[in-house]
Design a protein around this motif. Sequence first.
Motif, short mmCIF file in Angstrom:
data_model
loop_
_atom_site.label_atom_id
_atom_site.label_comp_id
_atom_site.label_asym_id
_atom_site.label_seq_id
_atom_site.Cartn_x
_atom_site.Cartn_y
_atom_site.Cartn_z
N UNK A 1 111.93 46.47 30.97
CA UNK A 1 111.03 47.41 30.29
C UNK A 1 109.65 46.81 30.19
N UNK A 2 108.66 47.58 30.67
CA UNK A 2 107.26 47.13 30.66
C UNK A 2 106.44 48.10 29.81
N UNK A 3 105.42 47.55 29.17
CA UNK A 3 104.61 48.33 28.23
C UNK A 3 103.13 48.05 28.46
N UNK A 4 102.29 49.10 28.30
CA UNK A 4 100.85 48.95 28.39
C UNK A 4 100.19 50.01 27.53
N UNK A 5 98.87 49.96 27.43
CA UNK A 5 98.08 50.98 26.73
C UNK A 5 97.02 51.48 27.68
N UNK A 6 97.02 52.81 27.95
CA UNK A 6 96.04 53.43 28.82
C UNK A 6 95.49 54.66 28.14
N UNK A 7 94.18 54.67 27.92
CA UNK A 7 93.57 55.83 27.28
C UNK A 7 94.05 56.01 25.85
N UNK A 8 94.56 57.21 25.56
CA UNK A 8 94.99 57.53 24.20
C UNK A 8 96.45 57.19 23.95
N UNK A 9 97.13 56.60 24.91
CA UNK A 9 98.57 56.41 24.78
C UNK A 9 99.01 54.98 25.05
N UNK A 10 100.06 54.56 24.34
CA UNK A 10 100.88 53.43 24.75
C UNK A 10 101.88 53.98 25.74
N UNK B 1 115.18 55.89 33.07
CA UNK B 1 114.55 54.89 33.94
C UNK B 1 113.65 55.53 34.99
N UNK B 2 112.52 54.88 35.24
CA UNK B 2 111.58 55.40 36.22
C UNK B 2 110.64 56.45 35.69
N UNK B 3 110.85 56.92 34.47
CA UNK B 3 110.01 57.95 33.86
C UNK B 3 109.04 57.28 32.89
N UNK C 1 123.78 52.02 35.66
CA UNK C 1 123.53 53.46 35.58
C UNK C 1 122.03 53.74 35.46
N UNK C 2 121.34 52.94 34.67
CA UNK C 2 119.89 53.11 34.52
C UNK C 2 119.17 52.81 35.82
N UNK C 3 119.62 51.76 36.55
CA UNK C 3 119.00 51.43 37.82
C UNK C 3 119.18 52.55 38.84
N UNK C 4 120.39 53.13 38.86
CA UNK C 4 120.64 54.25 39.78
C UNK C 4 119.74 55.44 39.43
N UNK C 5 119.57 55.68 38.13
CA UNK C 5 118.71 56.79 37.70
C UNK C 5 117.26 56.51 38.09
N UNK C 6 116.86 55.23 38.00
CA UNK C 6 115.50 54.87 38.41
C UNK C 6 115.29 55.16 39.89
N UNK C 7 116.26 54.76 40.72
CA UNK C 7 116.15 55.01 42.16
C UNK C 7 116.08 56.51 42.44
N UNK C 8 116.84 57.31 41.68
CA UNK C 8 116.81 58.75 41.86
C UNK C 8 115.43 59.31 41.52
N UNK C 9 114.85 58.83 40.42
CA UNK C 9 113.51 59.28 40.03
C UNK C 9 112.48 58.82 41.06
N UNK C 10 112.67 57.61 41.60
CA UNK C 10 111.76 57.10 42.62
C UNK C 10 111.81 57.95 43.87
N UNK C 11 113.04 58.36 44.27
CA UNK C 11 113.19 59.21 45.44
C UNK C 11 112.55 60.58 45.20
N UNK C 12 112.66 61.09 43.97
CA UNK C 12 112.06 62.38 43.64
C UNK C 12 110.55 62.30 43.76
N UNK C 13 109.95 61.23 43.25
CA UNK C 13 108.50 61.07 43.35
C UNK C 13 108.07 60.93 44.81
#
Length: 219
Positions: free
Chosen positions: A15-24, A67-69, A130-142
């Motif tokens: 899990x990675x975190x940053x602050x961009x604009x008005x949002x974390x 994951x991936x979102x 399961x989270x990694x598989x969901x990340x790959x699915x989201x990556x493929x969608x993008x």
Amino acid sequence: MPKQAKSKSTRKLKTYQTSLGFYDQAIAAPSMKAALQAWGASSNLFHQGAAKETDDPDIVAATMAKPGVVLRRPVGSDGPFTESAELPTDLGEGKSERKPKRSPKSKSRKRTARTARKPSRKIDDQAARKAAAAFEKEERRREAERRKEEAARARERARREKAVATAQAAFDKARREHEARAEEIEAERTALDERAEAEQDRWDKQRMKLEQALRRARE
């Protein structure tokens, strides 16, 4: 051999975190590079100290669930990360304004509550896969969306190029017709000039003979 054939979908997510604009912003991704791509960052926020890996159990649990979102929350707040976060409520407040101090008792209760939640928030191996598989699915969608957008841009580019080629062909044809007509007119003008010059020469000769005959008749 089985270790070498390990599937991408089993990569451990962080899990990675940053602050961009008005949002974390936070995301569960297999690498810092993947996180930067998902955030749409144009520079390495991790090298700049503007992004980090986090082990906060609440943030980890939220990102591992999707994951991936990219999840967001108003910048500077400690609320939950969601897909659709509202803008910060204190945008119009001055920087000199201070938040009311919390009592030591409330701070202690908050630390105790967070500490108590940590054991129940751990992600086991099955959940990580399961989270990694969901990340790959989201990556493929993008990636599919990017390919779709690129195909649409290619079609639009081909349409413009065809329209330009058609207009250019019509222009070239009209120019050639004009040049051909101009050459015909110029040829006709040259012929007329030659006829006019020949007529003038004929008249000059005839005039001289007639003038001589006229002078002799008067003598």
